[in-house]
Design an enzyme around this catalytic site. Structure first.
Site, PDB file in Angstrom:
ATOM      1  N   PRO A 138     -11.997   0.703   0.583  1.00  0.00           N
ATOM      2  CG  PRO A 138     -11.434   0.468  -1.673  1.00  0.00           C
ATOM      3  CD  PRO A 138     -12.238   1.315  -0.735  1.00  0.00           C
TER       4      PRO A 138
ATOM      5  CE  LYS B 295      -9.881  -5.099   8.883  1.00  0.00           C
ATOM      6  NZ  LYS B 295      -9.208  -6.283   8.389  1.00  0.00           N
TER       7      LYS B 295
ATOM      8  CE1 TYR C  97      -2.450  -3.346   2.030  1.00  0.00           C
ATOM      9  CE2 TYR C  97      -4.176  -1.846   1.295  1.00  0.00           C
ATOM     10  CZ  TYR C  97      -3.782  -3.090   1.733  1.00  0.00           C
ATOM     11  OH  TYR C  97      -4.715  -4.085   1.896  1.00  0.00           O
TER      12      TYR C  97
HETATM   13  P1  FAD Z   1     -22.524  -7.648  -2.536  1.00  0.00           P
HETATM   14  O1  FAD Z   1     -21.300  -8.391  -2.868  1.00  0.00           O
HETATM   15  O2  FAD Z   1     -22.740  -6.302  -3.145  1.00  0.00           O
HETATM   16  O3  FAD Z   1     -23.745  -8.579  -2.885  1.00  0.00           O
HETATM   17  C1  FAD Z   1     -25.084  -8.104  -2.908  1.00  0.00           C
HETATM   18  C2  FAD Z   1     -25.892  -8.949  -3.864  1.00  0.00           C
HETATM   19  O4  FAD Z   1     -27.236  -8.483  -3.834  1.00  0.00           O
HETATM   20  C3  FAD Z   1     -25.408  -8.819  -5.301  1.00  0.00           C
HETATM   21  O5  FAD Z   1     -25.214 -10.091  -5.859  1.00  0.00           O
HETATM   22  C4  FAD Z   1     -26.510  -8.038  -5.980  1.00  0.00           C
HETATM   23  O6  FAD Z   1     -26.659  -8.374  -7.353  1.00  0.00           O
HETATM   24  C5  FAD Z   1     -27.726  -8.441  -5.146  1.00  0.00           C
HETATM   25  N1  FAD Z   1     -28.824  -7.471  -5.251  1.00  0.00           N
HETATM   26  C6  FAD Z   1     -28.731  -6.124  -5.333  1.00  0.00           C
HETATM   27  N2  FAD Z   1     -29.959  -5.583  -5.495  1.00  0.00           N
HETATM   28  C7  FAD Z   1     -30.826  -6.611  -5.514  1.00  0.00           C
HETATM   29  C8  FAD Z   1     -32.223  -6.687  -5.679  1.00  0.00           C
HETATM   30  N3  FAD Z   1     -32.968  -5.597  -5.898  1.00  0.00           N
HETATM   31  N4  FAD Z   1     -32.821  -7.911  -5.645  1.00  0.00           N
HETATM   32  C9  FAD Z   1     -32.059  -9.034  -5.444  1.00  0.00           C
HETATM   33  N5  FAD Z   1     -30.722  -9.025  -5.326  1.00  0.00           N
HETATM   34  C10 FAD Z   1     -30.115  -7.816  -5.358  1.00  0.00           C
HETATM   35  N6  FAD Z   1     -13.540  -6.251   0.867  1.00  0.00           N
HETATM   36  C11 FAD Z   1     -12.599  -6.949   1.563  1.00  0.00           C
HETATM   37  O7  FAD Z   1     -12.917  -7.528   2.611  1.00  0.00           O
HETATM   38  N7  FAD Z   1     -11.304  -7.067   1.132  1.00  0.00           N
HETATM   39  C12 FAD Z   1     -10.912  -6.484  -0.006  1.00  0.00           C
HETATM   40  O8  FAD Z   1      -9.753  -6.657  -0.389  1.00  0.00           O
HETATM   41  C13 FAD Z   1     -11.873  -5.697  -0.757  1.00  0.00           C
HETATM   42  N8  FAD Z   1     -11.529  -5.101  -1.915  1.00  0.00           N
HETATM   43  C14 FAD Z   1     -12.505  -4.512  -2.672  1.00  0.00           C
HETATM   44  C15 FAD Z   1     -12.144  -3.991  -3.877  1.00  0.00           C
HETATM   45  C16 FAD Z   1     -13.119  -3.398  -4.690  1.00  0.00           C
HETATM   46  C17 FAD Z   1     -12.679  -2.843  -6.016  1.00  0.00           C
HETATM   47  C18 FAD Z   1     -14.483  -3.320  -4.254  1.00  0.00           C
HETATM   48  C19 FAD Z   1     -15.548  -2.687  -5.112  1.00  0.00           C
HETATM   49  C20 FAD Z   1     -14.832  -3.847  -3.033  1.00  0.00           C
HETATM   50  C21 FAD Z   1     -13.861  -4.427  -2.243  1.00  0.00           C
HETATM   51  N9  FAD Z   1     -14.187  -4.988  -1.017  1.00  0.00           N
HETATM   52  C22 FAD Z   1     -13.214  -5.632  -0.284  1.00  0.00           C
HETATM   53  C23 FAD Z   1     -15.570  -4.930  -0.529  1.00  0.00           C
HETATM   54  C24 FAD Z   1     -16.345  -6.217  -0.800  1.00  0.00           C
HETATM   55  O9  FAD Z   1     -16.290  -6.535  -2.157  1.00  0.00           O
HETATM   56  C25 FAD Z   1     -17.804  -6.035  -0.350  1.00  0.00           C
HETATM   57  O10 FAD Z   1     -17.801  -5.538   0.962  1.00  0.00           O
HETATM   58  C26 FAD Z   1     -18.587  -7.353  -0.424  1.00  0.00           C
HETATM   59  O11 FAD Z   1     -18.910  -7.648  -1.759  1.00  0.00           O
HETATM   60  C27 FAD Z   1     -19.882  -7.273   0.386  1.00  0.00           C
HETATM   61  O12 FAD Z   1     -20.645  -8.426   0.183  1.00  0.00           O
HETATM   62  P2  FAD Z   1     -22.231  -8.381   0.243  1.00  0.00           P
HETATM   63  O13 FAD Z   1     -22.683  -9.785  -0.010  1.00  0.00           O
HETATM   64  O14 FAD Z   1     -22.674  -7.686   1.445  1.00  0.00           O
HETATM   65  O15 FAD Z   1     -22.651  -7.424  -0.964  1.00  0.00           O
HETATM   66  C1  DHB Z   2      -7.380  -5.938  -2.670  1.00  0.00           C
HETATM   67  C2  DHB Z   2      -8.292  -4.966  -2.432  1.00  0.00           C
HETATM   68  C3  DHB Z   2      -8.194  -4.194  -1.295  1.00  0.00           C
HETATM   69  O1  DHB Z   2      -9.077  -3.245  -1.027  1.00  0.00           O
HETATM   70  C4  DHB Z   2      -7.168  -4.405  -0.388  1.00  0.00           C
HETATM   71  O2  DHB Z   2      -7.083  -3.629   0.703  1.00  0.00           O
HETATM   72  C5  DHB Z   2      -6.251  -5.393  -0.625  1.00  0.00           C
HETATM   73  C6  DHB Z   2      -6.364  -6.168  -1.769  1.00  0.00           C
HETATM   74  C7  DHB Z   2      -7.489  -6.763  -3.894  1.00  0.00           C
HETATM   75  O3  DHB Z   2      -8.441  -6.576  -4.653  1.00  0.00           O
HETATM   76  O4  DHB Z   2      -6.616  -7.617  -4.115  1.00  0.00           O
END
Ligand code: FAD
Ligand code: DHB
Length: 389
Positions: free
Chosen positions: A292, A296, A200
């Site tokens: 991100p 977490k 990072y």
């Molecule tokens: P989501 O994954 O958003 O799932 C929600 C689901 O609900 C989706 O499949 C969606 O299609 C569905 N949905 C939405 N609306 C409706 C509806 N109206 N009807 C039915 N279904 C619906 N987290 C980490 O812990 N470590 C990391 O390294 C990290 N890196 C990240 C990097 C990026 C670029 C991004 C964008 C996020 C990152 N995160 C990371 C965050 C992590 O991806 C999210 O916190 C995680 O996806 C949360 O899971 P969730 O199931 O709560 O939500």
């Molecule tokens: C990744 C994303 C993150 O937000 C992070 O803190 C570490 C790794 C990843 O997508 O690999």
């Protein structure tokens, strides 16, 4: 249709919760707006905390994760010149696992049919009804027909933009939000990572992150302004910028390659309280978002559903409603600590457009302090590996 628990959303929160409840013999139906392929096409989190690894193992679904995931003993903070190693294994006795959210989701999806976990994909217009009553239900459209699912509880695992949080009346909830004046541009490429651990970096030109999915697949991010578009960043420009921001040691080992995926995500801190309203329980991104920087988001979704599965199991198996009543407070206590860590690391590692020379010196002084203080490193390490459940 009637079930005990109806879950909205088949992301990691919904699928993990569904599996944990099925493991206790509880009936569950998940409705998901997108197709399974679309859900698997989203490139997101990459780092799993021990608590998330343990949940997959408890479900007996950790075999591929252990075979293909990469256990990491540490990661680095960079200040443009040097790498400051945070030795999480030595400081906490724990490790993190680099294993993509896509792969976690794929493993959970693949095991659903054999465990009696029904997932209805491509459900349109999902709506939640009578959530404060004892008889809540969902409606949705699929294949041109309107469907209804009656349930004892509805669980909102539908991410930040889903309908579940909005089913709680504004008068019964409060939200807290910070929107950051920048985003992350991510690139996925089939090239060897520039370092065997994550970096990072806080450079004068802005934040950068070197991450990976495997020994032959890299994931990188750079901080960009909110006005910038993916088209502004042809691959070569992005690789050049990464090489500068990550510093000479990383640049010397960086292999460039064509982007398999490139996208920009905005950064936000957000919490909606409480996480329960009557018979509606929220988990994961539907209730909170972290920037991100601390990795977490996915891990918080996993800890929410750990608490939630325990609460619903106590209700259905032991007729004890106390844990359902306590769920929101228990989950939020952990959520706020992860919000604090993610916010602090975001402030430390990014260039803020309104930041002045003093702010920059404060960041550099803090990084220098971290480099020289085991206590500071221990604090970062214990948050990074995940606070206890
Ligand atoms: P989501 O994954 O958003 O799932 C929600 C689901 O609900 C989706 O499949 C969606 O299609 C569905 N949905 C939405 N609306 C409706 C509806 N109206 N009807 C039915 N279904 C619906 N987290 C980490 O812990 N470590 C990391 O390294 C990290 N890196 C990240 C990097 C990026 C670029 C991004 C964008 C996020 C990152 N995160 C990371 C965050 C992590 O991806 C999210 O916190 C995680 O996806 C949360 O899971 P969730 O199931 O709560 O939500
Ligand atoms: C990744 C994303 C993150 O937000 C992070 O803190 C570490 C790794 C990843 O997508 O690999």
């Amino acid at each position: 249709m009637k079930t005990q628990v109806a879950i909205v959303g088949a992301g990691p929160a919904g699928l993990l919760l569904g599996h944990l409840l099925r493991a206790e013999g509880i009936d569950v139906v998940i409705v998901e707006r997108a197709s399974a392929d679309y859900v698997l096409g989203r490139i997101r989190a990459g780092v799993l905390e021990r608590t998330t690894i343990d949940l997959m193992d408890r479900l007996g679904l950790g075999a591929r994760m252990h075979a293909e995931g990469l256990l990491h003993d540490g990661f680095h903070l960079a200040d443009g010149e040097r790498l400051i190693r945070i030795d999480i294994a030595a400081l906490t006795g724990r490790q993190v696992m680099v294993y993509g959210q896509t792969e976690v989701t794929r493993d959970l999806m693949a095991a659903a049919p054999e465990r009696g976990l029904t997932v209805i994909y491509e459900a349109a217009d999902v709506a939640l009804h009578d959530v404060a009553s004892d008889r809540p239900y969902l409606t949705f459209e699929k294949d041109g027909a309107l469907h209804r699912i009656d349930a004892d509880f509805l669980c909102g695992c539908d991410g930040f933009h889903g309908p579940s949080r909005r089913a709680i009346p504004a008068s019964a909830s409060a939200s807290f939000e910070k929107i950051y004046p920048f985003g992350w541009l991510g690139i996925l490429a089939d090239v060897a990572p520039c370092h065997h651990e994550l970096i990072y970096a806080n450079h004068d030109r802005g934040f950068a992150l070197a991450s990976m999915r495997s020994e032959s697949r890299s994931r990188y991010y750079v901080q960009v302004s909110l006005e910038e578009k993916v088209e502004d960043w042809p691959d070569e420009r992005l690789w050049d910028e990464l090489a500068v921001r990550l510093g000479p040691e990383a640049a010397a080992h960086m292999t460039r390659g064509p982007a398999l995926e490139k996208s920009i995500v905005p950064l936000r801190s957000f919490v909606s309280e409480p996480m329960r309203h009557g018979r509606l329980l929220l988990a994961g991104d539907s209730a909170h978002i972290v920037p991100p920087t601390g990795a977490k988001g996915l891990n918080l979704a996993a800890s929410d559903v750990h608490y939630l599965a325990e609460a619903l199991s106590a209700y259905f198996l032991r007729h004890d409603a106390g844990k359902v009543a306590a769920y929101s407070d228990l989950a939020l206590a952990r959520v706020w600590k992860a919000e604090r860590f993610s916010w602090q690391l975001t402030r430390l590692m990014h260039r803020f457009p309104d930041g002045d020379a003093f702010d920059r010196r404060m960041q550099l002084a803090e990084l220098d302090y971290i480099a020289s203080s085991r206590a500071a490193q221990a604090s970062i390490a214990e948050n990074y590996v995940g606070l206890p459940l």
